[in-house]
Design a protein around this motif. Structure first.
Motif, PDB file in Angstrom:
ATOM      1  N   TYR A   7    -109.980  23.919  -3.990  1.00 35.49           N
ATOM      2  CA  TYR A   7    -108.888  23.079  -3.511  1.00 35.49           C
ATOM      3  C   TYR A   7    -109.206  21.618  -3.772  1.00 35.49           C
ATOM      4  O   TYR A   7    -110.350  21.241  -3.990  1.00 35.49           O
ATOM      5  CB  TYR A   7    -108.611  23.313  -2.026  1.00 35.49           C
ATOM      6  CG  TYR A   7    -109.766  23.026  -1.098  1.00 35.49           C
ATOM      7  CD1 TYR A   7    -109.915  21.789  -0.493  1.00 35.49           C
ATOM      8  CD2 TYR A   7    -110.712  24.004  -0.814  1.00 35.49           C
ATOM      9  CE1 TYR A   7    -110.973  21.526   0.354  1.00 35.49           C
ATOM     10  CE2 TYR A   7    -111.764  23.757   0.032  1.00 35.49           C
ATOM     11  CZ  TYR A   7    -111.890  22.513   0.625  1.00 35.49           C
ATOM     12  OH  TYR A   7    -112.949  22.253   1.468  1.00 35.49           O
ATOM     13  N   SER A  32    -114.611  30.091   5.155  1.00 35.71           N
ATOM     14  CA  SER A  32    -114.435  28.953   4.254  1.00 35.71           C
ATOM     15  C   SER A  32    -113.048  28.342   4.403  1.00 35.71           C
ATOM     16  O   SER A  32    -112.897  27.118   4.377  1.00 35.71           O
ATOM     17  CB  SER A  32    -114.646  29.391   2.804  1.00 35.71           C
ATOM     18  OG  SER A  32    -115.942  29.881   2.614  1.00 35.71           O
ATOM     19  N   MET A  36    -112.226  24.630   5.645  1.00 37.21           N
ATOM     20  CA  MET A  36    -111.376  23.735   4.856  1.00 37.21           C
ATOM     21  C   MET A  36    -110.352  23.071   5.768  1.00 37.21           C
ATOM     22  O   MET A  36    -110.178  21.857   5.743  1.00 37.21           O
ATOM     23  CB  MET A  36    -110.664  24.510   3.742  1.00 37.21           C
ATOM     24  CG  MET A  36    -109.665  23.686   2.951  1.00 37.21           C
ATOM     25  SD  MET A  36    -108.727  24.653   1.747  1.00 37.21           S
ATOM     26  CE  MET A  36    -107.630  25.578   2.826  1.00 37.21           C
ATOM     27  N   GLU A  37    -109.685  23.859   6.597  1.00 38.68           N
ATOM     28  CA  GLU A  37    -108.675  23.319   7.499  1.00 38.68           C
ATOM     29  C   GLU A  37    -109.282  22.356   8.513  1.00 38.68           C
ATOM     30  O   GLU A  37    -108.695  21.332   8.830  1.00 38.68           O
ATOM     31  CB  GLU A  37    -107.961  24.454   8.230  1.00 38.68           C
ATOM     32  CG  GLU A  37    -107.125  25.323   7.329  1.00 38.68           C
ATOM     33  CD  GLU A  37    -106.510  26.503   8.069  1.00 38.68           C
ATOM     34  OE1 GLU A  37    -106.844  26.705   9.253  1.00 38.68           O
ATOM     35  OE2 GLU A  37    -105.703  27.197   7.466  1.00 38.68           O
ATOM     36  N   VAL A  40    -111.057  18.945   6.476  1.00 40.85           N
ATOM     37  CA  VAL A  40    -110.275  18.074   5.623  1.00 40.85           C
ATOM     38  C   VAL A  40    -109.546  16.999   6.416  1.00 40.85           C
ATOM     39  O   VAL A  40    -109.736  15.816   6.192  1.00 40.85           O
ATOM     40  CB  VAL A  40    -109.287  18.908   4.776  1.00 40.85           C
ATOM     41  CG1 VAL A  40    -108.328  18.010   4.056  1.00 40.85           C
ATOM     42  CG2 VAL A  40    -110.061  19.735   3.777  1.00 40.85           C
ATOM     43  N   CYS A  44    -104.335  19.137   1.630  1.00 47.63           N
ATOM     44  CA  CYS A  44    -104.976  19.915   0.571  1.00 47.63           C
ATOM     45  C   CYS A  44    -103.898  20.353  -0.410  1.00 47.63           C
ATOM     46  O   CYS A  44    -102.782  20.662  -0.020  1.00 47.63           O
ATOM     47  CB  CYS A  44    -105.642  21.166   1.135  1.00 47.63           C
ATOM     48  SG  CYS A  44    -107.067  20.829   2.128  1.00 47.63           S
ATOM     49  N   VAL A  47    -104.670  24.786  -3.930  1.00 45.99           N
ATOM     50  CA  VAL A  47    -105.558  25.780  -3.333  1.00 45.99           C
ATOM     51  C   VAL A  47    -105.439  27.083  -4.105  1.00 45.99           C
ATOM     52  O   VAL A  47    -104.346  27.603  -4.310  1.00 45.99           O
ATOM     53  CB  VAL A  47    -105.202  26.015  -1.845  1.00 45.99           C
ATOM     54  CG1 VAL A  47    -106.079  27.096  -1.246  1.00 45.99           C
ATOM     55  CG2 VAL A  47    -105.315  24.721  -1.061  1.00 45.99           C
TER      56      VAL A  47
END
Length: 83
Positions: A7, A32, A36-37, A40, A44, A47
């Protein structure tokens, strides 16, 4: 079989360096995605999730610990939906 999560993160400076995370199991992939959420805090884009053998990065994790981390961050994200 491994999973590669890729991403890009929108940056105010204009550099959208792609991030790649390799997971050995679907549980690690879920972790993962939650990371990421959580990490970040921005938008994003691009993805993708690819399946295959990515031999350059092999990890072995304690599955019980991964499940505990997923449960923890699910609770955090439930209360921080604005992230």
């Amino acid at each position: 079989m491994q999973y590669k999560l890729t991403y890009s993160v929108a940056s105010p400076l204009g550099s959208d360096e792609p991030v790649e995370v390799i997971s050995n199991t679907e549980i690690e992939l879920a972790e993962s995605i939650l990371n990421m959420e959580r990490d970040v805090g921005a938008i994003c884009h691009g993805v993708t999730i690819d399946q295959g053998d990515f031999d350059d990065y092999q990890r072995n994790k304690n599955q019980r610990e991964v499940i505990k981390q997923i449960a923890h961050w699910c609770k955090v994200l439930d209360h921080a939906i604005h992230i």
